[in-house]
Design an enzyme around this catalytic site. Sequence first.
Site, PDB file in Angstrom:
ATOM      1  N   HIS A 177       0.809  -1.217   0.000  1.00 27.13           N
ATOM      2  CA  HIS A 177       0.000   0.000   0.000  1.00 27.13           C
ATOM      3  C   HIS A 177       0.848   1.275   0.000  1.00 27.13           C
ATOM      4  CE1 HIS A 177      -3.840   2.124   1.280  1.00 27.13           C
ATOM      5  NE2 HIS A 177      -4.186   1.360   0.259  1.00 27.13           N
ATOM      6  N   LYS A 179       3.165   4.512  -1.062  1.00 29.60           N
ATOM      7  CA  LYS A 179       3.127   5.517  -2.128  1.00 29.60           C
ATOM      8  C   LYS A 179       4.393   6.352  -1.976  1.00 29.60           C
ATOM      9  CE  LYS A 179      -1.526   4.815  -1.434  1.00 29.60           C
ATOM     10  NZ  LYS A 179      -2.211   4.398  -0.190  1.00 29.60           N
ATOM     11  N   ASP A 184      17.661   8.666  -6.915  1.00 27.80           N
ATOM     12  CA  ASP A 184      19.119   8.634  -6.682  1.00 27.80           C
ATOM     13  C   ASP A 184      19.468   8.285  -5.235  1.00 27.80           C
ATOM     14  OD1 ASP A 184      19.741   9.212  -9.320  1.00 27.80           O
ATOM     15  OD2 ASP A 184      19.701  11.369  -8.997  1.00 27.80           O
TER      16      ASP A 184
END
Length: 257
Positions: A177, A179, A184
């Site tokens: 779930h 996000k 880099d």
Amino acid sequence: MRVERVNNIRYEYCSKKMFQLLRQHPSWSIFIIATGTIAASEVIWLAYKSICKWIRWRKAQVHEVLMFNELGFECMQEHRKSSENGRLYYCQNKHCAQANIDRIIEQLNKAKYSIDLAMYSVYSVEMTRALKNALLRKVVVRIIVTLQRGDKTNYLLVDLIHHGAHLRNQNSNYFMHHKFCVIDGQERVNYLWSLKKRNYGPETTYSVLINGSLNWTDTGIGVNWENVVITSHPKMTNVFQSEFDRMWKVFSTNTRK
Ligand SMILES: [Zn+2]
């Protein structure tokens, strides 16, 4: 007082002696002046390099919070219409959701070596366009998503894979779930550079983490209440990079290309 006078006399005597020696041996004078000049220029050069490095580091630092709320929703329709018609729209909304999206895309556009994205759902034309541009710049893009059966037709992901993105899907009954996106990440950059087998280090990069509640989908951007934090703090970026690398291994048995 007597000790001080004796010291002064000694100092004067030594100085006179030294000048006498230098007059008698001018080549030593030239040598001392040349050595001093070289040492001074070296110090100035090192100081200049340190200042430049510090300025670059300061410029690369980012710590900001993006809020998506009803104040930013108002102008989204205008932005979308303008985008469809290929015209520019100068938005005056201080809480503009599109401006928030542009801040995220700005970070993606700065990626030099790697983008690691763990996103429950990816369905944003703008975001995937930025990822595709990164791939065209030879940035290595890895994506972990939660694909439902219907997601097989996610043409945006298919297009990214076509351009070289690596994709993995969760192989668990529980939802991946997250996000978040690491750009880099230091460990990742070091690893990718080690594959090149060069005898010098990679160009200086600064890791950036984008994390929050926002799914990168056109249906979610600009119509939901969401938050996104963008930070270059190494403690934060390192933790998320490690977790991404761990998940990448865990989900390796369920690779979709
Ligand atoms: Zn706007």
